[in-house]
Design a protein around this motif. Structure first.
Motif, short mmCIF file in Angstrom:
data_model
loop_
_atom_site.label_atom_id
_atom_site.label_comp_id
_atom_site.label_asym_id
_atom_site.label_seq_id
_atom_site.Cartn_x
_atom_site.Cartn_y
_atom_site.Cartn_z
N ALA A 99 0.86 -1.03 -0.10
CA ALA A 99 -0.01 -0.02 0.02
C ALA A 99 0.98 1.32 -0.06
N ASP A 100 0.64 2.11 -0.89
CA ASP A 100 1.42 3.43 -1.21
C ASP A 100 0.44 4.48 -0.92
N LEU A 101 0.46 4.66 0.39
CA LEU A 101 -0.68 5.71 1.06
C LEU A 101 -1.00 6.79 0.50
N GLY A 102 -2.07 7.48 0.77
CA GLY A 102 -2.35 9.15 0.63
C GLY A 102 -2.87 9.34 -0.70
N VAL A 103 -2.62 10.64 -1.33
CA VAL A 103 -3.40 11.03 -2.43
C VAL A 103 -2.28 10.85 -3.60
N SER A 104 -2.81 10.29 -4.87
CA SER A 104 -1.87 10.27 -6.22
C SER A 104 -1.75 11.63 -6.80
N SER A 105 -0.63 11.62 -7.58
CA SER A 105 -0.48 12.94 -8.17
C SER A 105 -1.67 13.31 -9.10
N MET A 106 -2.21 12.36 -9.60
CA MET A 106 -3.59 12.25 -10.22
C MET A 106 -4.74 13.16 -9.69
N GLN A 107 -4.78 12.88 -8.50
CA GLN A 107 -5.92 13.44 -7.58
C GLN A 107 -5.58 14.92 -7.41
N LEU A 108 -4.27 15.03 -7.01
CA LEU A 108 -3.62 16.44 -6.69
C LEU A 108 -3.58 17.54 -7.84
N ASP A 109 -3.37 16.73 -9.22
CA ASP A 109 -3.08 17.76 -10.39
C ASP A 109 -4.37 18.20 -10.70
N ASP A 110 -5.52 17.43 -10.38
CA ASP A 110 -7.00 17.82 -10.97
C ASP A 110 -7.51 18.98 -10.05
N PRO A 111 -7.76 20.29 -10.60
CA PRO A 111 -8.20 21.18 -9.61
C PRO A 111 -9.53 20.86 -9.28
N ASN A 112 -10.55 20.33 -10.08
CA ASN A 112 -11.81 19.93 -9.75
C ASN A 112 -12.16 18.95 -8.50
#
Ligand SMILES: C[S@@+](CC[C@H](N)C(=O)[O-])C[C@H]1O[C@@H](n2cnc3c(N)ncnc32)[C@H](O)[C@@H]1O
Length: 311
Positions: A99-112
């Motif tokens: 398990a690589d925890l936390g948020v993904s860059s995909m989630q962080l990069d999407d302003p919505n």
């Protein structure tokens, strides 16, 4: 996989997982599938991947196409580990779980999605897209409760002052975007500008953890993993802040009988139980300097691993 996407500590994590032919593995945090693909390429193993974020399904579909029966994906919370593997007609896992925890860059990069203080968007922060949003949470708490969230989950030393100003401002103008929240935090932390981290880092972390119940999920996940791993199978965790690392460290110490960092005055449950796991790395494995230079998110990563032993 997108060239921009760099999964943190991927090689070290795959090594720690000890991926071998013909065994079953779980990637509990699929994200963009970087780890999953590396596991499937490492050996002729089977992999079941999980993510609570429905947005990742398109990447899972690509792996399903490429690896056919060796790969399956479940859109679920990883606390549901036991019921998920049952759906896959398994009761135990003989290879390992990562398990690589936390948020993904995909989630962080999407302003919505509202996860980033660097991008203006709605105050959402839900990984799964269901449940209450960060905006709803902010409006549902009183000043004291809000301050507690910022302190408990973000260790934000100015939690009281930030909560006070949020409560004052939220009644003047609708507090519905990330930039409006950043503006309030910056007003309180105006002297902290020269510090290494952005003034809103801790508050955003706190709200995200609260919204996604990250610490509670992690505890449930660790307990479920303990039950389903067979002898020789490994559990590998990559954490990104001290709160989650502490949960992992204490849990690993408890089930491996490692006495360090435990309160020696309190009789431990493990003393009377047979130890079923061994620690793979006494000290957490950290990313190389080279990786930290390339990927800022890697700077706080810590990798810990254990293995089920034969009893
Ligand atoms: C850091 S990313 C993983 C990146 C992945 N290792 C890769 O190579 O692309 C973390 C992912 O875990 C997911 N996640 C976080 N908490 C979860 C939970 N409780 N249950 C299922 N998925 C979760 C997030 O939605 C996110 O996609």
């Amino acid at each position: 996989m997108n060239k921009q996407h760099i999964p943190v500590m991927m090689i070290k994590a795959i090594q720690a997982l000890n991926v071998r032919d013909n065994l079953d593995y779980i990637d509990a945090t699929f994200g963009r599938g970087g780890y999953s693909q590396a596991i499937l390429d490492q050996a002729k193993c089977n992999l079941l991947s999980i993510d609570k974020d429905l947005h990742v399904k398109k990447y899972a579909k690509q792996l399903e196409k490429k690896y056919k029966k060796r790969f399956s994906f479940f859109n679920s919370n990883f606390t549901e580990l036991e019921s998920i593997i049952k759906k896959n007609k398994k009761s135990y896992i003989n290879g390992g779980i990562v398990a690589d925890l936390g948020v993904s860059s995909m989630q962080l990069d999407d302003p919505n999605r509202g996860f980033s203080f660097n991008k203006d968007g709605p105050l959402d922060m839900r990984m799964s897209g269901v449940g209450i949003t960060a905006q709803e949470l902010i409006y549902s708490l009183n000043e004291k409760e809000l301050s507690k969230v910022l302190w408990d989950y973000g260790e934000e030393t100015k939690s009281r002052a930030i909560a006070k100003l949020i409560v004052k401002e939220r009644n003047k103008e609708l507090l519905d975007t990330t930039f409006k929240l950043v503006k309030i935090i910056k007003k309180v932390k105006k002297n902290d500008y020269k510090k290494r981290i952005h003034p809103a880092t801790k508050s955003f972390q706190a709200l995200r953890i609260a919204i996604n119940q990250e610490l509670k999920s992690l505890e449930g996940f660790l307990k479920a993993s303990e039950k389903i791993l067979l002898p020789g199978a490994r559990l590998v965790l990559i954490t990104f802040h001290s709160l989650e690392d502490r949960i992992v460290k204490l849990f690993f110490n408890k089930i491996t009988g490692n006495k360090s960092n435990l309160n020696r005055h309190v009789p431990q449950e493990k003393e009377t139980k047979k130890i079923k796991f061994k620690i793979i790395n006494k000290k957490p494995i950290l990313p190389d300097l080279e990786e930290v230079k390339k990927n800022k998110r890697a700077r706080s990563a810590k990798l810990r691993a254990i293995e089920r032993v034969i009893v």
